[in-house]
Motif scaffolding. Sequence first.
Motif, mmCIF file in Angstrom:
data_model
loop_
_atom_site.group_PDB
_atom_site.id
_atom_site.type_symbol
_atom_site.label_atom_id
_atom_site.label_comp_id
_atom_site.label_asym_id
_atom_site.label_seq_id
_atom_site.Cartn_x
_atom_site.Cartn_y
_atom_site.Cartn_z
ATOM 1 N N ARG A 200 0.845 -1.191 0.000
ATOM 2 C CA ARG A 200 0.000 0.000 0.000
ATOM 3 C C ARG A 200 0.878 1.238 0.000
ATOM 4 O O ARG A 200 1.919 1.279 0.666
ATOM 5 C CB ARG A 200 -0.891 0.010 1.240
ATOM 6 N N ILE A 201 0.455 2.233 -0.756
ATOM 7 C CA ILE A 201 1.130 3.530 -0.751
ATOM 8 C C ILE A 201 0.142 4.571 -0.244
ATOM 9 O O ILE A 201 -0.962 4.698 -0.779
ATOM 10 C CB ILE A 201 1.622 3.916 -2.161
ATOM 11 N N SER A 202 0.527 5.284 0.791
ATOM 12 C CA SER A 202 -0.315 6.321 1.384
ATOM 13 C C SER A 202 0.319 7.691 1.186
ATOM 14 O O SER A 202 1.549 7.808 1.095
ATOM 15 C CB SER A 202 -0.486 6.097 2.890
ATOM 16 N N LEU A 203 -0.509 8.707 1.118
ATOM 17 C CA LEU A 203 -0.026 10.066 1.310
ATOM 18 C C LEU A 203 0.136 10.294 2.809
ATOM 19 O O LEU A 203 -0.350 9.503 3.629
ATOM 20 C CB LEU A 203 -1.012 11.068 0.722
ATOM 21 N N LEU A 230 -4.455 11.811 -10.431
ATOM 22 C CA LEU A 230 -5.914 11.823 -10.359
ATOM 23 C C LEU A 230 -6.501 12.554 -11.554
ATOM 24 O O LEU A 230 -6.136 13.688 -11.857
ATOM 25 C CB LEU A 230 -6.378 12.492 -9.066
ATOM 26 N N GLN A 231 -7.416 11.900 -12.238
ATOM 27 C CA GLN A 231 -8.156 12.504 -13.346
ATOM 28 C C GLN A 231 -9.213 13.407 -12.715
ATOM 29 O O GLN A 231 -10.272 12.946 -12.297
ATOM 30 C CB GLN A 231 -8.793 11.384 -14.178
ATOM 31 N N ILE A 232 -8.923 14.692 -12.625
ATOM 32 C CA ILE A 232 -9.679 15.551 -11.728
ATOM 33 C C ILE A 232 -11.131 15.762 -12.144
ATOM 34 O O ILE A 232 -11.984 15.989 -11.291
ATOM 35 C CB ILE A 232 -8.969 16.914 -11.526
ATOM 36 N N GLN A 233 -11.427 15.697 -13.427
ATOM 37 C CA GLN A 233 -12.809 15.888 -13.840
ATOM 38 C C GLN A 233 -13.695 14.733 -13.387
ATOM 39 O O GLN A 233 -14.844 14.932 -12.990
ATOM 40 C CB GLN A 233 -12.888 16.033 -15.371
ATOM 41 N N TRP A 237 -8.514 7.602 -10.675
ATOM 42 C CA TRP A 237 -7.110 7.543 -11.081
ATOM 43 C C TRP A 237 -7.018 7.457 -12.603
ATOM 44 O O TRP A 237 -7.768 6.710 -13.239
ATOM 45 C CB TRP A 237 -6.411 6.331 -10.451
ATOM 46 N N SER A 238 -6.110 8.202 -13.179
ATOM 47 C CA SER A 238 -5.884 8.176 -14.621
ATOM 48 C C SER A 238 -5.080 6.936 -14.979
ATOM 49 O O SER A 238 -3.951 6.754 -14.514
ATOM 50 C CB SER A 238 -5.116 9.428 -15.059
ATOM 51 N N GLN A 239 -5.660 6.085 -15.813
ATOM 52 C CA GLN A 239 -4.971 4.858 -16.194
ATOM 53 C C GLN A 239 -3.686 5.163 -16.957
ATOM 54 O O GLN A 239 -2.678 4.466 -16.802
ATOM 55 C CB GLN A 239 -5.903 3.976 -17.033
ATOM 56 N N LEU A 249 -0.144 -0.071 -9.799
ATOM 57 C CA LEU A 249 -0.187 1.082 -8.901
ATOM 58 C C LEU A 249 -1.591 1.335 -8.361
ATOM 59 O O LEU A 249 -1.742 1.730 -7.202
ATOM 60 C CB LEU A 249 0.349 2.323 -9.615
ATOM 61 N N GLU A 250 -2.596 1.094 -9.166
ATOM 62 C CA GLU A 250 -3.955 1.372 -8.712
ATOM 63 C C GLU A 250 -4.308 0.563 -7.472
ATOM 64 O O GLU A 250 -4.918 1.076 -6.524
ATOM 65 C CB GLU A 250 -4.961 1.096 -9.828
ATOM 66 N N GLU A 251 -3.927 -0.702 -7.451
ATOM 67 C CA GLU A 251 -4.251 -1.536 -6.288
ATOM 68 C C GLU A 251 -3.439 -1.136 -5.062
ATOM 69 O O GLU A 251 -3.886 -1.327 -3.922
ATOM 70 C CB GLU A 251 -4.023 -3.010 -6.610
#
Length: 396
Positions: A200-203, A230-233, A237-239, A249-251
């Motif tokens: 896991r990756i956290s901020l 991040l796909q802000i619209q 997450w932007s693939q 990375l998504e997981e």
Amino acid sequence: MNQLICEHLPLEDLGFGCLGNKDSLRHVKVVAVDAELNVFYEESVHFDRDLPEFGTQGGVHVHKDGLTVTSPVLMWVQALDIILEKMKASGFDFSQVLALSGAGQQHGSIYWKTGAQQALTSLSPDLPLHQQLQDCFSISDCPVWMDSSTTAQCRQLEAAVGGAQALSCLTGSRAYERFTGNQIAKIYQQNPEVYSHTERISLVSSFAASLFLGSYSPIDYSDGSGMNLLQIQDKVWSQACLGACAPHLEEKLGPPVPSCSVVGAISSYYIQRYGFPPGCKVVAFTGDNPVSKTKILATGGASHNRDILQVLADVFGAPVYVIDTANSACVGSAYRAFHGLAGGRDVPFSEVVKLAPNPRLAATPSLGASQVYEALLPQYAKLEQRILSQTRGPLE
């Protein structure tokens, strides 16, 4: 709705915002607010002074290349231990805390080792956190916002999505060295084995929330928007960006959530060790900058400097207000805890903060000052563009 909540909550009821403000590289701070949003408790831990064994200067380690800047993860964990023990020793009544939230320095990232979730969910109330989590991180010193060592990864990310302008349209920003996606890409490229052993990756914000939850907390939309991922619209997450940075990375990030989300109840660790109530809610933690800006006013330590306030008033041609605390991110976090408890998206944040103490007028613009600054804007824009062109080339 807001009035009903206030009528049914005791005076010292509402959570404390913690783990972040403008000085979050150097401190962990906590405030508690009552049902009328008045601050009634403040405490802090200074990393360099209170945790000298980690050898930080200004809360960080600056590496030999002068570009890589990191902070020890266990220092942050131990600082939370210390601040909670300070509160306990002072007689703070944790049983009256119904909700909490917090803010962390933006862009920093924490890497949980495979198996860390099990340790996080089975904490013993007999031991401090740092003793139980010392083997839970695949990277012991994690990159923070001051790091500027990822220029190559920035160029790679921009190229992968069609240029800097395309990335800006997609994620809200062209690639910046401190942004988390580029930091993750560097770690994957330079230490692929470490990356593969990270579950896991956290901020910094979601890391702190995870400590209170006793499980992995999601990243909120606001802090997630400072990652170049991040796909802000669409708030997903932007693939394209994920694929350009690192595999799977998504997981490792988990799905992002609205910033007002209640992400769960507090871990039993805090109930047994400190006396938090079992129903205490944890509202998604976020970044220190967005949470400071609950109103248009000057916040943070510099808000006590009259000269700075006057410059702000003159530059923007508007009156400047302040609140009676320098811990604005902590106070904003406490307000967000109140908001989450009140119903989050179903209750306007403006309704919640109506109860907050009014800001105080601190400076008014000098006659004619704003016109002087306005006349300089074209020259400033040219200088800014010249610097950008010299360092990165023209915006595509």
